[in-house]
Enzyme design. Structure first.
Site, PDB file in Angstrom:
ATOM      1  CD  GLU A  32      37.731  39.877  45.361  1.00  0.00           C
ATOM      2  OE1 GLU A  32      38.723  40.252  44.687  1.00  0.00           O
ATOM      3  OE2 GLU A  32      37.793  38.956  46.186  1.00  0.00           O
ATOM      4  NE  ARG A  36      41.162  40.704  38.281  1.00  0.00           N
ATOM      5  CZ  ARG A  36      41.221  39.410  38.451  1.00  0.00           C
ATOM      6  NH1 ARG A  36      40.974  38.584  37.438  1.00  0.00           N
ATOM      7  NH2 ARG A  36      41.531  38.896  39.625  1.00  0.00           N
ATOM      8  CB  THR A  60      41.342  43.931  41.084  1.00  0.00           C
ATOM      9  OG1 THR A  60      40.936  42.564  41.013  1.00  0.00           O
ATOM     10  CG2 THR A  60      42.697  44.054  40.380  1.00  0.00           C
ATOM     11  CE  LYS A 120      43.284  38.333  46.344  1.00  0.00           C
ATOM     12  NZ  LYS A 120      42.604  39.110  45.299  1.00  0.00           N
TER      13      LYS A 120
END
Length: 186
Positions: A32, A36, A60, A120
């Site tokens: 993943e 960021r 993210t 998640k």
């Protein structure tokens, strides 16, 4: 999906060739790559092209714009720290799995309304960990969880042993893989 989803922060695309082989050597065929950093889209595209045997996703992802970039780069799944209706709808339209962060009954109900049954659970350590997920599974038996945040090498198996855990996630998987790879080189 693998039962381990390493959260990979790439600051320079060249890091892909150090991190992904270490993950593969550790038996993990998933990554993943987070949004960021400025090179996230580039890193995902590079990883998808050069490691086609791996399940490369984007993490993210906090808005539709990032999701479009991730999908254009070839991401095979999308992960968010929270739930975005726009991201959920885009992923559904494109047939790409979306794993939004959901830790409250309201968020889980919203995910279910969007057709999402795998969420998640982030940050797991701050929201009650395995005990909280077990409690939430009573009213939501159709939900499976991906605990991330506070999951580590010491407690990972405890999470994985529970039937409602779809996978565990975290940067610790990357750190462990890199340590193992560096240890083997010596």
């Amino acid at each position: 999906m693998d039962e381990k989803i390493p959260v990979v922060v790439i600051k320079d695309v060249t890091e892909v060739d150090r991190i992904l082989p270490a993950l593969k050597k550790s038996g993990i065929n998933c990554a993943e790559i987070t949004f960021r950093t400025a090179c996230a889209e580039q890193a995902i595209a590079y990883a998808v092209k050069n490691y086609p045997e791996m399940n490369i996703g984007a993490g993210t992802v906090i808005n539709e714009s990032q999701c479009k970039k991730a999908l254009k780069a070839g991401a095979k799944f999308i992960v968010s720290p929270g739930l975005s209706v726009a991201v959920a709808k885009l992923c559904k339209k494109r047939g790409v799995p979306y794993y939004p962060g959901c830790v409250t009954p309201t968020e889980i109900m919203q995910a279910l309304e969007l057709g999402i049954t795998i969420v998640k659970f982030f940050p797991a350590n701050l929201y009650g960990g395995l005990d909280a997920m077990k409690t939430l599974s009573a009213p939501f038996p159709q939900i499976k969880f991906i605990p991330t945040g506070g999951v580590n090498s010491a407690n990972m198996e405890e999470f994985l042993d529970w039937e409602k855990t779809y996978a565990v996630g975290g940067s610790f998987l990357v750190n462990d893989a890199l340590k193992n790879a560096e240890g083997e080189k010596r």
